[in-house]
Scaffold this motif. Structure first.
Motif, PDB file in Angstrom:
ATOM      1  N   VAL A 193      30.097  11.030  -3.989  1.00 43.80           N
ATOM      2  CA  VAL A 193      28.854  11.025  -5.744  1.00 43.80           C
ATOM      3  C   VAL A 193      30.185  12.520  -5.625  1.00 43.80           C
ATOM      4  CG1 VAL A 193      26.844  11.284  -5.155  1.00 43.80           C
ATOM      5  CG2 VAL A 193      27.750  13.686  -4.263  1.00 43.80           C
ATOM      6  N   GLY A 194      30.102  13.234  -7.207  1.00 40.53           N
ATOM      7  CA  GLY A 194      31.289  14.319  -7.836  1.00 40.53           C
ATOM      8  C   GLY A 194      31.938  13.529  -8.288  1.00 40.53           C
ATOM      9  N   ALA A 195      32.821  14.434  -8.700  1.00 43.49           N
ATOM     10  CA  ALA A 195      34.465  13.522  -9.551  1.00 43.49           C
ATOM     11  C   ALA A 195      35.318  15.059  -8.882  1.00 43.49           C
ATOM     12  CB  ALA A 195      34.031  14.333 -11.193  1.00 43.49           C
ATOM     13  N   GLY A 196      36.292  15.125  -9.635  1.00 42.04           N
ATOM     14  CA  GLY A 196      37.528  15.612  -8.847  1.00 42.04           C
ATOM     15  C   GLY A 196      37.719  17.195  -8.499  1.00 42.04           C
ATOM     16  N   LEU A 197      38.320  17.532  -7.612  1.00 49.32           N
ATOM     17  CA  LEU A 197      38.191  19.199  -7.938  1.00 49.32           C
ATOM     18  C   LEU A 197      39.810  19.295  -7.623  1.00 49.32           C
ATOM     19  CD1 LEU A 197      35.915  21.242  -5.609  1.00 49.32           C
ATOM     20  CD2 LEU A 197      36.500  18.938  -5.178  1.00 49.32           C
ATOM     21  N   ALA A 198      40.122  20.897  -7.262  1.00 49.84           N
ATOM     22  CA  ALA A 198      42.115  20.984  -6.849  1.00 49.84           C
ATOM     23  C   ALA A 198      41.309  22.011  -6.090  1.00 49.84           C
ATOM     24  CB  ALA A 198      42.403  22.011  -8.019  1.00 49.84           C
ATOM     25  N   LEU A 199      41.648  22.337  -4.800  1.00 49.35           N
ATOM     26  CA  LEU A 199      41.831  23.367  -3.687  1.00 49.35           C
ATOM     27  C   LEU A 199      43.400  23.975  -3.898  1.00 49.35           C
ATOM     28  CD1 LEU A 199      39.755  22.340  -0.368  1.00 49.35           C
ATOM     29  CD2 LEU A 199      39.387  23.379  -3.141  1.00 49.35           C
ATOM     30  N   PHE A 200      42.940  25.007  -4.347  1.00 48.77           N
ATOM     31  CA  PHE A 200      44.574  26.510  -4.109  1.00 48.77           C
ATOM     32  C   PHE A 200      44.794  27.203  -3.106  1.00 48.77           C
ATOM     33  CE2 PHE A 200      42.709  25.536  -8.345  1.00 48.77           C
ATOM     34  CZ  PHE A 200      43.796  24.855  -9.413  1.00 48.77           C
ATOM     35  N   ALA A 201      45.928  27.898  -2.878  1.00 52.19           N
ATOM     36  CA  ALA A 201      45.621  28.430  -1.817  1.00 52.19           C
ATOM     37  C   ALA A 201      45.082  29.049  -1.150  1.00 52.19           C
ATOM     38  CB  ALA A 201      47.465  29.252  -2.209  1.00 52.19           C
ATOM     39  N   ASN A 202      44.183  29.377  -1.931  1.00 51.41           N
ATOM     40  CA  ASN A 202      43.121  30.727  -1.170  1.00 51.41           C
ATOM     41  C   ASN A 202      41.950  30.365  -0.879  1.00 51.41           C
ATOM     42  OD1 ASN A 202      42.682  30.205  -4.340  1.00 51.41           O
ATOM     43  ND2 ASN A 202      40.885  31.266  -4.434  1.00 51.41           N
ATOM     44  N   GLY A 203      41.412  28.570  -1.130  1.00 50.61           N
ATOM     45  CA  GLY A 203      41.129  28.206  -0.469  1.00 50.61           C
ATOM     46  C   GLY A 203      41.622  27.752   0.376  1.00 50.61           C
ATOM     47  N   LEU A 204      42.577  27.040   0.955  1.00 48.67           N
ATOM     48  CA  LEU A 204      43.203  26.495   1.460  1.00 48.67           C
ATOM     49  C   LEU A 204      43.929  27.087   2.904  1.00 48.67           C
ATOM     50  CD1 LEU A 204      45.622  23.639   0.151  1.00 48.67           C
ATOM     51  CD2 LEU A 204      43.393  23.414   0.862  1.00 48.67           C
ATOM     52  N   ASN A 205      43.866  28.680   2.071  1.00 48.71           N
ATOM     53  CA  ASN A 205      43.899  29.778   3.475  1.00 48.71           C
ATOM     54  C   ASN A 205      42.869  30.190   4.233  1.00 48.71           C
ATOM     55  OD1 ASN A 205      46.897  30.326   2.899  1.00 48.71           O
ATOM     56  ND2 ASN A 205      46.769  31.384   1.567  1.00 48.71           N
ATOM     57  N   SER A 206      42.115  30.245   3.551  1.00 43.93           N
ATOM     58  CA  SER A 206      40.450  30.186   3.618  1.00 43.93           C
ATOM     59  C   SER A 206      39.927  29.242   4.730  1.00 43.93           C
ATOM     60  CB  SER A 206      39.480  30.265   2.603  1.00 43.93           C
ATOM     61  OG  SER A 206      39.623  31.860   2.234  1.00 43.93           O
ATOM     62  N   LEU A 207      40.476  28.451   4.508  1.00 45.74           N
ATOM     63  CA  LEU A 207      39.590  26.791   4.986  1.00 45.74           C
ATOM     64  C   LEU A 207      40.525  26.937   6.516  1.00 45.74           C
ATOM     65  CD1 LEU A 207      39.248  23.851   2.656  1.00 45.74           C
ATOM     66  CD2 LEU A 207      37.252  25.498   4.397  1.00 45.74           C
ATOM     67  N   ASP A 208      41.708  27.046   6.865  1.00 45.17           N
ATOM     68  CA  ASP A 208      42.498  26.810   7.588  1.00 45.17           C
ATOM     69  C   ASP A 208      42.611  27.952   8.434  1.00 45.17           C
ATOM     70  OD1 ASP A 208      44.782  25.528   8.616  1.00 45.17           O
ATOM     71  OD2 ASP A 208      46.325  27.376   8.013  1.00 45.17           O
ATOM     72  N   ALA A 209      42.319  29.723   8.061  1.00 40.05           N
ATOM     73  CA  ALA A 209      41.944  30.346   9.509  1.00 40.05           C
ATOM     74  C   ALA A 209      40.577  30.005   9.529  1.00 40.05           C
ATOM     75  CB  ALA A 209      41.308  32.083   8.240  1.00 40.05           C
ATOM     76  N   ILE A 210      39.849  29.414   9.298  1.00 38.51           N
ATOM     77  CA  ILE A 210      37.922  28.766   9.358  1.00 38.51           C
ATOM     78  C   ILE A 210      38.509  28.005  10.386  1.00 38.51           C
ATOM     79  CG2 ILE A 210      36.545  27.371   9.163  1.00 38.51           C
ATOM     80  CD1 ILE A 210      36.226  28.936   6.387  1.00 38.51           C
ATOM     81  N   SER A 211      39.756  26.956  10.159  1.00 35.12           N
ATOM     82  CA  SER A 211      39.752  25.911  10.926  1.00 35.12           C
ATOM     83  C   SER A 211      41.053  25.538  11.055  1.00 35.12           C
ATOM     84  CB  SER A 211      38.625  25.007  10.932  1.00 35.12           C
ATOM     85  OG  SER A 211      39.163  23.293  11.495  1.00 35.12           O
ATOM     86  N   PRO A 212      41.926  26.331  12.448  1.00 35.63           N
ATOM     87  CA  PRO A 212      43.317  26.160  12.071  1.00 35.63           C
ATOM     88  C   PRO A 212      43.102  24.871  12.376  1.00 35.63           C
ATOM     89  CG  PRO A 212      42.571  27.954  13.567  1.00 35.63           C
ATOM     90  CD  PRO A 212      41.382  27.074  12.987  1.00 35.63           C
ATOM     91  N   GLY A 213      44.366  23.965  11.114  1.00 32.66           N
ATOM     92  CA  GLY A 213      44.989  23.012  10.881  1.00 32.66           C
ATOM     93  C   GLY A 213      44.033  22.219  10.545  1.00 32.66           C
ATOM     94  N   ILE A 214      42.773  21.799  10.085  1.00 34.84           N
ATOM     95  CA  ILE A 214      42.431  21.574   8.543  1.00 34.84           C
ATOM     96  C   ILE A 214      42.704  21.203   7.675  1.00 34.84           C
ATOM     97  CG2 ILE A 214      40.751  23.326   7.367  1.00 34.84           C
ATOM     98  CD1 ILE A 214      38.336  21.622   7.873  1.00 34.84           C
ATOM     99  N   VAL A 215      43.963  22.017   7.412  1.00 32.45           N
ATOM    100  CA  VAL A 215      45.161  21.511   5.678  1.00 32.45           C
ATOM    101  C   VAL A 215      45.242  20.082   6.124  1.00 32.45           C
ATOM    102  CG1 VAL A 215      46.779  22.469   4.464  1.00 32.45           C
ATOM    103  CG2 VAL A 215      44.712  24.037   4.993  1.00 32.45           C
ATOM    104  N   GLU A 216      46.234  19.800   7.483  1.00 33.55           N
ATOM    105  CA  GLU A 216      46.572  18.532   7.319  1.00 33.55           C
ATOM    106  C   GLU A 216      45.990  17.425   6.918  1.00 33.55           C
ATOM    107  OE1 GLU A 216      49.770  18.426   7.441  1.00 33.55           O
ATOM    108  OE2 GLU A 216      50.070  20.134   7.427  1.00 33.55           O
ATOM    109  N   GLU A 217      44.718  17.579   7.890  1.00 35.13           N
ATOM    110  CA  GLU A 217      43.958  16.551   7.747  1.00 35.13           C
ATOM    111  C   GLU A 217      43.095  16.337   5.499  1.00 35.13           C
ATOM    112  OE1 GLU A 217      39.305  15.735   9.621  1.00 35.13           O
ATOM    113  OE2 GLU A 217      40.360  16.969  10.970  1.00 35.13           O
ATOM    114  N   LEU A 218      42.902  17.854   5.060  1.00 34.47           N
ATOM    115  CA  LEU A 218      42.493  17.640   4.018  1.00 34.47           C
ATOM    116  C   LEU A 218      43.256  16.864   3.256  1.00 34.47           C
ATOM    117  CD1 LEU A 218      41.130  21.327   3.681  1.00 34.47           C
ATOM    118  CD2 LEU A 218      40.173  19.102   4.137  1.00 34.47           C
ATOM    119  N   LYS A 219      44.912  17.130   3.599  1.00 34.21           N
ATOM    120  CA  LYS A 219      46.376  17.009   3.008  1.00 34.21           C
ATOM    121  C   LYS A 219      46.105  15.520   2.147  1.00 34.21           C
ATOM    122  CE  LYS A 219      48.937  20.085   3.191  1.00 34.21           C
ATOM    123  NZ  LYS A 219      50.760  20.838   4.303  1.00 34.21           N
ATOM    124  N   ARG A 220      45.703  14.172   3.637  1.00 36.60           N
ATOM    125  CA  ARG A 220      45.586  13.376   3.822  1.00 36.60           C
ATOM    126  C   ARG A 220      44.305  12.626   2.851  1.00 36.60           C
ATOM    127  NH1 ARG A 220      46.926  14.269   9.481  1.00 36.60           N
ATOM    128  NH2 ARG A 220      44.533  14.951   9.468  1.00 36.60           N
TER     129      ARG A 220
END
Ligand SMILES: Cc1cc2nc3c(=O)[nH]c(=O)nc-3n(C[C@H](O)[C@H](O)[C@H](O)COP(=O)(O)OP(=O)(O)OC[C@H]3O[C@@H](n4cnc5c(N)ncnc54)[C@H](O)[C@@H]3O)c2cc1C
Length: 405
Positions: free
Chosen positions: A49-76
């Protein structure tokens, strides 16, 4: 504002209401701190469900601080923006920009199908921590704990309850009971579909502006594209059937660029999400006793600045930090609010203002000086918003302070 470093979290068991982006990210963050966090979601299953959304540096930095390395998975699981175009409704390009966020803010802009982002977050939690078909209908608390009540007579006891149940939060309703959302005078229609067109390239975003409406077209990865139409409508229209919605959108687009019309024509009417753009006025406090709010439940905002999910990931990081580095729940929640309310208040206000100005003028009729001033002001706001770095004290500086320097 800094809180004392203590070795053990002030809570053991936490019930997070809502398995959207904020609830899942919060549960991941809390579990990383050794807290037994469980998500209670009203949906019976996680569906595409849902449509599209953008993650920017502040959201990605927060997720990376929560779970280091997750940004690589998000890129895929997404598309990485490298070009954006601003076009007239006829398709003529006004400006073309190469993405610079990686150089400026240390992270790219990732464009997602909402569902894919939800999947990445859900897969970072053990399945036993996610409870589907749990629709929260209220809660009660005492000095030893809080009990959340769900449809069907189910209930759950925890040390802390977090309302991450979105725009029409039941937890907020019980906690604050404030007024209905404020309609901002524009509507949004959007969908994600599998779609190819020679003029819509991977890793690109197109923004088109026509008479009192704007259209975004962007790649969300894996052969899927998102379109989002927003139109000024001072009066909130009465809901129509899916087929009526599609034909009224196509009517609005009869003289638009062919690829833009084509993607809407190719969309199954049942996939078109339609909703009025609303927010609520900021709250002075998000917490009472053992209950607090997060994400859209705490600070619902217009999508203009693209900060709904990004600011929610900041909340998730900060709340987990406060709960694991304070000496009492009260101290943790006070610090959480002090860190988050001024920032999200500024983002809510800027988002509402942008939404109101978005449709004000059409291409070619703007006052160039006024347009340039507004663009500079918005760019300053964006660099403050995107510049949030969980590892730096400067993230706690409010917008007014930054803009005054
Ligand atoms: C299905 C869905 C699709 C979305 N699609 C987009 C999109 O395409 N683009 C975009 O920019 N934003 C989208 N959003 C909004 C975006 O996710 C939020 O603005 C932002 O991420 C803040 O997240 P949140 O966790 O606070 O709220 P949300 O992401 O809205 O999550 C709230 C969650 O709480 C659940 N919930 C609600 N009430 C209850 C209850 N009483 N008991 C238990 N659970 C409850 C909801 O089902 C939902 O899963 C979508 C939200 C949802 C729910």
């Amino acid at each position: 504002m800094e809180i004392q470093q203590v070795s053990r979290p002030v809570v053991h068991k936490v019930a997070v209401i809502g398995g959207g982006l904020g609830g899942l990210a919060t549960a991941i963050a809390l579990r990383k701190q050794g807290i037994d966090a469980h998500v209670y979601e009203r949906a019976k299953e996680f569906r595409p469900v849902g449509a599209g959304l953008a993650l920017f540096a502040n959201g990605l930095n927060s997720l990376d601080a929560i779970s280091p390395g997750i940004v690589e998975e998000l890129k895929r699981a997404s598309s990485q923006l490298n070009q954006s175009f601003f076009k007239k409704h006829t398709g003529e390009t006004i400006t073309q920009n190469t993405a610079t966020h990686q150089e400026k803010y240390g992270q790219p802009t990732l464009l997602f199908w909402w569902w894919r982002l939800q999947q990445v977050l859900a897969s970072a939690l053990p399945p036993e921590a996610i409870h589907l078909d749990y629709r929260c209908i209220g809660f009660e608390q005492d000095e030893n704990g809080v009990t959340a009540h769900f449809d069907g007579g189910k209930s759950v006891r925890a040390d802390l309850l977090i309302g991450a149940d979105g725009f029409n939060s039941a937890v907020r309703q019980t906690l604050i009971g404030d007024e209905e959302p404020r309609y901002l005078g524009s509507m949004s229609w959007r969908a994600v579909i599998e779609y190819n067109h020679e003029l819509l390239n991977p890793n690109e975003l197109i923004l088109m502006k026509g008479e009192q409406k704007v259209l975004f077209l962007f790649d969300v990865g894996g052969g899927y594209r998102c379109w989002t139409l927003r139109a000024l409508m001072p009066k909130c229209p009465v809901p129509e059937s899916a087929a009526e919605i599609k034909s009224s959108i196509l009517e609005k687009f009869s003289n638009w660029w062919e690829p833009a019309r084509g993607i809407i024509e190719a969309t199954d009417p049942k996939q078109i999400l339609f909703f009025p753009l609303c927010d609520r006025l900021p709250l002075k406090s998000w917490s009472q006793g053992r209950v607090t709010l997060l994400g859209d439940a705490a600070h619902p905002m217009s999508p203009y600045a693209g900060q709904g999910a990004n600011s929610t990931f900041e909340d998730a990081y900060e709340l987990a930090q406060c709960l694991s580095h304070s000496s009492s729940i009260e101290e943790a929640l006070t610090t959480y609010e002090n860190r988050r309310i001024p920032r999200t208040q500024a983002i809510q206000a800027r988002s509402a203002l942008g939404e109101q100005r978005f449709y004000g003028t059409n291409i070619g009729t703007e006052d160039p000086e006024k347009a340039a001033r507004e663009r500079v002001a918005f760019e300053e706001f964006q660099s403050w918003a995107y510049g949030y770095d969980p590892n730096s004290e400067s993230r706690l500086k409010p917008w007014m302070e930054i803009s005054a320097t």
